[in-house]
Design a protein around this motif. Structure first.
Motif, PDB file in Angstrom:
ATOM      1  N   ILE A  82       0.839  -1.192   0.000  1.00  0.00           N
ATOM      2  CA  ILE A  82       0.000   0.000   0.000  1.00  0.00           C
ATOM      3  C   ILE A  82       0.877   1.247   0.000  1.00  0.00           C
ATOM      4  CG2 ILE A  82      -1.731   1.322   1.289  1.00  0.00           C
ATOM      5  CD1 ILE A  82      -2.722  -1.328   2.437  1.00  0.00           C
ATOM      6  N   SER A  83       0.613   2.120  -0.948  1.00  0.00           N
ATOM      7  CA  SER A  83       1.318   3.401  -1.003  1.00  0.00           C
ATOM      8  C   SER A  83       0.354   4.471  -0.513  1.00  0.00           C
ATOM      9  CB  SER A  83       1.762   3.699  -2.441  1.00  0.00           C
ATOM     10  OG  SER A  83       2.386   4.958  -2.506  1.00  0.00           O
ATOM     11  N   ALA A  84       0.690   5.072   0.604  1.00  0.00           N
ATOM     12  CA  ALA A  84      -0.212   6.064   1.195  1.00  0.00           C
ATOM     13  C   ALA A  84       0.586   7.226   1.764  1.00  0.00           C
ATOM     14  CB  ALA A  84      -1.060   5.423   2.294  1.00  0.00           C
ATOM     15  N   ARG A  85      -0.043   8.384   1.791  1.00  0.00           N
ATOM     16  CA  ARG A  85       0.583   9.544   2.401  1.00  0.00           C
ATOM     17  C   ARG A  85       0.427   9.429   3.912  1.00  0.00           C
ATOM     18  NH1 ARG A  85      -1.648  15.743   1.971  1.00  0.00           N
ATOM     19  NH2 ARG A  85      -0.053  16.720   3.310  1.00  0.00           N
ATOM     20  N   LEU A  86       1.539   9.476   4.633  1.00  0.00           N
ATOM     21  CA  LEU A  86       1.532   9.321   6.080  1.00  0.00           C
ATOM     22  C   LEU A  86       1.786  10.650   6.781  1.00  0.00           C
ATOM     23  CD1 LEU A  86       3.622   6.038   6.430  1.00  0.00           C
ATOM     24  CD2 LEU A  86       1.229   6.310   7.093  1.00  0.00           C
ATOM     25  N   CYS A  87       1.028  10.896   7.848  1.00  0.00           N
ATOM     26  CA  CYS A  87       1.263  12.048   8.721  1.00  0.00           C
ATOM     27  C   CYS A  87       1.275  11.558  10.157  1.00  0.00           C
ATOM     28  CB  CYS A  87       0.165  13.102   8.547  1.00  0.00           C
ATOM     29  SG  CYS A  87       0.253  14.029   7.016  1.00  0.00           S
ATOM     30  N   ALA A  88       2.121  12.149  10.990  1.00  0.00           N
ATOM     31  CA  ALA A  88       2.230  11.739  12.382  1.00  0.00           C
ATOM     32  C   ALA A  88       1.103  12.345  13.227  1.00  0.00           C
ATOM     33  CB  ALA A  88       3.582  12.152  12.944  1.00  0.00           C
ATOM     34  N   HIS A  89       0.474  11.508  14.024  1.00  0.00           N
ATOM     35  CA  HIS A  89      -0.537  11.981  14.986  1.00  0.00           C
ATOM     36  C   HIS A  89      -0.371  11.130  16.233  1.00  0.00           C
ATOM     37  CE1 HIS A  89      -4.233  13.862  16.389  1.00  0.00           C
ATOM     38  NE2 HIS A  89      -4.627  12.667  16.807  1.00  0.00           N
ATOM     39  N   HIS A  90       0.261  11.682  17.262  1.00  0.00           N
ATOM     40  CA  HIS A  90       0.588  10.911  18.455  1.00  0.00           C
ATOM     41  C   HIS A  90       0.338  11.743  19.707  1.00  0.00           C
ATOM     42  CE1 HIS A  90       4.184  13.363  18.106  1.00  0.00           C
ATOM     43  NE2 HIS A  90       4.443  12.810  16.926  1.00  0.00           N
ATOM     44  N   LYS A  91       0.608  11.142  20.873  1.00  0.00           N
ATOM     45  CA  LYS A  91       0.254  11.792  22.137  1.00  0.00           C
ATOM     46  C   LYS A  91       1.022  13.094  22.373  1.00  0.00           C
ATOM     47  CE  LYS A  91       3.443   9.085  25.030  1.00  0.00           C
ATOM     48  NZ  LYS A  91       3.533   8.165  26.191  1.00  0.00           N
ATOM     49  N   TYR A  92       2.142  13.273  21.670  1.00  0.00           N
ATOM     50  CA  TYR A  92       2.946  14.473  21.882  1.00  0.00           C
ATOM     51  C   TYR A  92       2.478  15.656  21.031  1.00  0.00           C
ATOM     52  CZ  TYR A  92       5.979  11.044  24.083  1.00  0.00           C
ATOM     53  OH  TYR A  92       6.471  10.036  24.886  1.00  0.00           O
ATOM     54  N   ASN A  93       1.680  15.385  19.981  1.00  0.00           N
ATOM     55  CA  ASN A  93       1.242  16.504  19.138  1.00  0.00           C
ATOM     56  C   ASN A  93      -0.272  16.565  18.934  1.00  0.00           C
ATOM     57  OD1 ASN A  93       0.601  14.514  17.256  1.00  0.00           O
ATOM     58  ND2 ASN A  93       2.008  15.235  15.679  1.00  0.00           N
ATOM     59  N   GLU A  94      -1.020  15.592  19.493  1.00  0.00           N
ATOM     60  CA  GLU A  94      -2.450  15.528  19.188  1.00  0.00           C
ATOM     61  C   GLU A  94      -3.219  16.756  19.665  1.00  0.00           C
ATOM     62  OE1 GLU A  94      -4.474  12.252  21.022  1.00  0.00           O
ATOM     63  OE2 GLU A  94      -3.268  12.322  22.835  1.00  0.00           O
ATOM     64  N   HIS A  95      -2.748  17.407  20.727  1.00  0.00           N
ATOM     65  CA  HIS A  95      -3.418  18.621  21.187  1.00  0.00           C
ATOM     66  C   HIS A  95      -3.389  19.702  20.102  1.00  0.00           C
ATOM     67  CE1 HIS A  95      -2.556  16.638  25.037  1.00  0.00           C
ATOM     68  NE2 HIS A  95      -3.563  17.328  25.523  1.00  0.00           N
ATOM     69  N   GLU A  96      -2.269  19.762  19.366  1.00  0.00           N
ATOM     70  CA  GLU A  96      -2.104  20.793  18.337  1.00  0.00           C
ATOM     71  C   GLU A  96      -2.666  20.373  16.980  1.00  0.00           C
ATOM     72  OE1 GLU A  96       0.526  19.714  20.261  1.00  0.00           O
ATOM     73  OE2 GLU A  96       0.333  21.389  21.667  1.00  0.00           O
ATOM     74  N   THR A  97      -2.652  19.070  16.667  1.00  0.00           N
ATOM     75  CA  THR A  97      -3.000  18.634  15.315  1.00  0.00           C
ATOM     76  C   THR A  97      -4.458  18.227  15.132  1.00  0.00           C
ATOM     77  OG1 THR A  97      -2.306  16.353  15.799  1.00  0.00           O
ATOM     78  CG2 THR A  97      -0.645  17.845  14.869  1.00  0.00           C
ATOM     79  N   ALA A  98      -5.150  17.843  16.217  1.00  0.00           N
ATOM     80  CA  ALA A  98      -6.507  17.316  16.077  1.00  0.00           C
ATOM     81  C   ALA A  98      -7.443  18.304  15.373  1.00  0.00           C
ATOM     82  CB  ALA A  98      -7.073  16.949  17.456  1.00  0.00           C
ATOM     83  N   GLY A  99      -7.441  19.549  15.809  1.00  0.00           N
ATOM     84  CA  GLY A  99      -8.320  20.544  15.202  1.00  0.00           C
ATOM     85  C   GLY A  99      -7.989  20.812  13.752  1.00  0.00           C
ATOM     86  N   ALA A 100      -6.695  20.854  13.438  1.00  0.00           N
ATOM     87  CA  ALA A 100      -6.275  21.125  12.056  1.00  0.00           C
ATOM     88  C   ALA A 100      -6.671  19.986  11.125  1.00  0.00           C
ATOM     89  CB  ALA A 100      -4.765  21.349  12.013  1.00  0.00           C
ATOM     90  N   PHE A 101      -6.486  18.754  11.573  1.00  0.00           N
ATOM     91  CA  PHE A 101      -6.872  17.614  10.738  1.00  0.00           C
ATOM     92  C   PHE A 101      -8.383  17.566  10.555  1.00  0.00           C
ATOM     93  CE2 PHE A 101      -2.758  15.391  12.070  1.00  0.00           C
ATOM     94  CZ  PHE A 101      -2.165  15.577  10.820  1.00  0.00           C
ATOM     95  N   ALA A 102      -9.138  17.864  11.618  1.00  0.00           N
ATOM     96  CA  ALA A 102     -10.598  17.876  11.508  1.00  0.00           C
ATOM     97  C   ALA A 102     -11.055  18.929  10.501  1.00  0.00           C
ATOM     98  CB  ALA A 102     -11.224  18.130  12.876  1.00  0.00           C
ATOM     99  N   ALA A 103     -10.395  20.084  10.496  1.00  0.00           N
ATOM    100  CA  ALA A 103     -10.737  21.149   9.546  1.00  0.00           C
ATOM    101  C   ALA A 103     -10.461  20.710   8.112  1.00  0.00           C
ATOM    102  CB  ALA A 103      -9.940  22.411   9.880  1.00  0.00           C
TER     103      ALA A 103
END
Length: 247
Positions: free
Chosen positions: A62-83
């Motif tokens: 499987i070739s897929a675009r990967l982005c990191a979403h983990h306990k150290y950045n989820e506070h900052e990234t969750a809203g942006a990914f949802a948008a």
């Protein structure tokens, strides 16, 4: 873009969506065909560790675009990914193993999507505590999933609160704290409380040990713990409570 089903009618939606995709806790063959289809089709795969997920994707071609979403950045990234999903992107969330949000990152992203009106679908699939619970030989009709206990602050308070819990209790633990945790359980719940310890679920060296908390603690005092652990502890049986406390 995806199809929405509302009141029996089908609509074409411009909004993206989030798939929660469980991944194998051991044997890579445990992944479902539907999970693989989703991972192939989404715009982005959000991974707890892109290196670990990369191994799984490579295994299945499987070739897929990967982005990191983990306990150290989820506070900052969750809203942006949802948008981004609200704007039309479709994403899949995976953890290193098992079902995201179950003692892994995921809750904040699901909450952000719910608040933004983004559709979330959680696929059924692997999670470590279910096979450990079933294999324990303890009652499974009612249970309390506790995951990882606090390592320091709040640990004693949480254990004290669970002392009167009548349901079977399920905990996750690392090999570095298994012996200490079993000793704490024996001290808090009673040395003769029945329990099981499962490790390396769905892997070559999978093992489940059953006995009293005292017996299991003694075992790991003599045998080096290896692998990731699920500890299942019998709930309080009020009929035998007084007897147990005297042993």
């Amino acid at each position: 873009m995806h199809f929405c089903f509302i009141a029996g009618n089908i609509y074409l939606c411009n909004m993206g969506m989030l798939y929660i995709v469980p991944t194998p806790v051991g044997n890579l063959s445990d992944i479902t065909e539907r999970a693989l289809e989703v991972l192939r089709s989404v715009d982005v795969v959000l991974a707890e560790d892109t290196r670990t997920t990369g191994i799984l994707l490579k295994h299945y071609g499987i070739s897929a675009r990967l982005c990191a979403h983990h306990k150290y950045n989820e506070h900052e990234t969750a809203g942006a990914f949802a948008a981004r999903m609200k704007a039309g992107e479709t994403m899949a969330l995976v953890s290193d193993a098992g079902t995201p949000a179950m003692s892994d990152p995921g809750f904040m992203l699901v909450r952000a999507c719910a608040e933004a009106g983004v559709v979330v679908q959680c696929l059924p699939g692997p999670t470590a505590f279910v096979p450990a619970l079933v294999d324990s030989g303890l009652p499974v009709d009612r249970f309390a999933f506790e995951g990882f206990l606090p390592q320091k602050k709040g640990r004693a308070t949480r254990l004290a609160a669970l002392k009167e819990e009548e349901r079977t209790m399920v905990f996750y633990e690392s090999p570095y704290r298994v012996e200490k945790t079993l000793l704490q359980f024996a001290e808090t719940f009673g040395a003769w409380r029945r329990a099981s310890v499962s490790r390396e679920i769905s892997k070559v060296h999978e093992e489940t040990l059953r006995g009293t908390l005292e017996e299991l603690a003694q075992h790991f005092a003599e045998t080096e713990p290896r692998g990731e652990f699920v500890i299942v502890v019998e709930g309080l049986n009020r009929k035998t409570k007084n007897t147990d406390t005297l042993k």
